[in-house]
Design an enzyme around this catalytic site. Sequence first.
Site, PDB file in Angstrom:
ATOM      1  CG  ASN A  10      -1.743   1.228   1.365  1.00 27.91           C
ATOM      2  OD1 ASN A  10      -1.813   2.029   0.433  1.00 27.91           O
ATOM      3  ND2 ASN A  10      -2.381   1.410   2.509  1.00 27.91           N
ATOM      4  CD1 TRP A  11       3.990   1.053  -2.288  1.00 26.73           C
ATOM      5  CD2 TRP A  11       3.754   1.534  -4.465  1.00 26.73           C
ATOM      6  NE1 TRP A  11       4.735   0.143  -2.990  1.00 26.73           N
ATOM      7  CE2 TRP A  11       4.606   0.415  -4.337  1.00 26.73           C
ATOM      8  CE3 TRP A  11       3.466   2.010  -5.744  1.00 26.73           C
ATOM      9  CZ2 TRP A  11       5.180  -0.229  -5.438  1.00 26.73           C
ATOM     10  CZ3 TRP A  11       4.030   1.374  -6.840  1.00 26.73           C
ATOM     11  CH2 TRP A  11       4.876   0.270  -6.689  1.00 26.73           C
ATOM     12  CE  LYS A  12      -0.155   3.302   4.608  1.00 26.96           C
ATOM     13  NZ  LYS A  12      -0.077   3.433   6.049  1.00 26.96           N
ATOM     14  CG  HIS A  96      -5.849   2.128   4.987  1.00 30.82           C
ATOM     15  ND1 HIS A  96      -5.386   3.116   5.823  1.00 30.82           N
ATOM     16  CD2 HIS A  96      -4.868   1.202   4.903  1.00 30.82           C
ATOM     17  CE1 HIS A  96      -4.157   2.797   6.211  1.00 30.82           C
ATOM     18  NE2 HIS A  96      -3.822   1.645   5.659  1.00 30.82           N
ATOM     19  CD  GLU A  98      -2.846   5.672   6.585  1.00 32.26           C
ATOM     20  OE1 GLU A  98      -2.816   5.685   5.345  1.00 32.26           O
ATOM     21  OE2 GLU A  98      -1.948   5.135   7.280  1.00 32.26           O
ATOM     22  CD  GLU A 168      -3.792  -2.394   7.462  1.00 32.43           C
ATOM     23  OE1 GLU A 168      -2.616  -2.551   7.105  1.00 32.43           O
ATOM     24  OE2 GLU A 168      -4.486  -1.439   7.101  1.00 32.43           O
ATOM     25  N   GLY A 174       1.831   2.538  10.832  1.00 34.46           N
ATOM     26  CA  GLY A 174       2.742   3.662  10.632  1.00 34.46           C
ATOM     27  C   GLY A 174       3.372   4.164  11.921  1.00 34.46           C
ATOM     28  CB  SER A 210       4.510  -1.329  12.372  1.00 38.11           C
ATOM     29  OG  SER A 210       4.064   0.005  12.555  1.00 38.11           O
ATOM     30  N   GLY A 231       2.706  -0.909   4.430  1.00 45.20           N
ATOM     31  CA  GLY A 231       2.867   0.473   4.006  1.00 45.20           C
ATOM     32  C   GLY A 231       4.336   0.820   3.861  1.00 45.20           C
ATOM     33  N   GLY A 232       4.918   1.378   4.919  1.00 44.37           N
ATOM     34  CA  GLY A 232       6.285   1.898   4.877  1.00 44.37           C
ATOM     35  C   GLY A 232       7.313   0.958   4.263  1.00 44.37           C
TER      36      GLY A 232
HETATM   37  P1  PGA Z   1       2.525   0.489   7.737  1.00 40.80           P
HETATM   38  O1  PGA Z   1       1.122   0.662   6.996  1.00 40.80           O
HETATM   39  O2  PGA Z   1       3.103  -0.818   7.261  1.00 40.80           O
HETATM   40  O3  PGA Z   1       3.360   1.676   7.288  1.00 40.80           O
HETATM   41  O4  PGA Z   1       2.245   0.486   9.203  1.00 40.80           O
HETATM   42  C1  PGA Z   1       0.277  -0.435   6.855  1.00 40.80           C
HETATM   43  C2  PGA Z   1      -1.006  -0.022   6.227  1.00 40.80           C
HETATM   44  O5  PGA Z   1      -1.437   1.103   6.471  1.00 40.80           O
HETATM   45  O6  PGA Z   1      -1.631  -0.761   5.460  1.00 40.80           O
END
Ligand code: PGA
Length: 249
Positions: A10-12, A96, A98, A168, A174, A210, A231-232
């Site tokens: 997930n590159w956001k 998600h 976010e 999640e 994050g 994470s 994500g990251g």
């Molecule tokens: P993260 O993000 O790995 O940076 O915690 C995961 C996600 O939001 O899907």
Amino acid sequence: MTNKNLLVANWKMNLGPSKSAQLARDLRELANGLKKTEIWVAPSPVCLPAVLEQVKGSGVRSGAQNVHWAATGAFTGEVSVPMLQELSADFAITGHSERRHQFGETNELVVKRSLGALSQGLGVIHCIGEKLDERERGETNAVLARQLEPLFAEARADSFGNLVIAYEPVWAIGTGKVASVEEIREAHAFISGILGKYGAAACPVLYGGSVTPENYAGIIALDLVNGALVGGASLTLEGMRKLAEISEG
Ligand code: PGA
């Protein structure tokens, strides 16, 4: 959907069209050597055409980070299923954390997104997860049930093959705070019970929050974890390569 371990990037709101295309090309090569792992990528919607061009004909799938339930209409800022299908995108993420917590998307809205996408034949990664205060009050299972039950109550059973669930915990996204293996095991066991109740036991269930090469081995070793939403650590080829190696076992 697949029996393989899923590694979903997930590159956001990171990586523009040219960087997305480059990383997608690299991931396509990486995916060539994988036997037990499928790589999926969710770039920004403006990068989706470039990414799909790169992964065409490979095992790598690509999709959107959100999707609307209507086919067309006056919905500024939204993306529809037919638009994604015209590009040959395979899936969309919905719910998600976010979107839920930074942009105020309600559970009802998220369920509508997932149901709309499923009914139009698009793959869906439906994200669920509790906030820290909810966990501390012992409400984790109640939150997960509230986020899953309305979806399964209304989704057609013949769409379950297009559905992936991502657990999640909001407090782990994050933040560098990964849930413990025991916390993940418990949540996935609870989710598995709900899926079983609706005849959806075959839906893959991912963990996200994470995930890094340092912690992933313990997570993917869990029976009920079918992959990760990352994500990251998904923003570099190196990160994805290490995660893929762990996933291959
Ligand atoms: P993260 O993000 O790995 O940076 O915690 C995961 C996600 O939001 O899907």
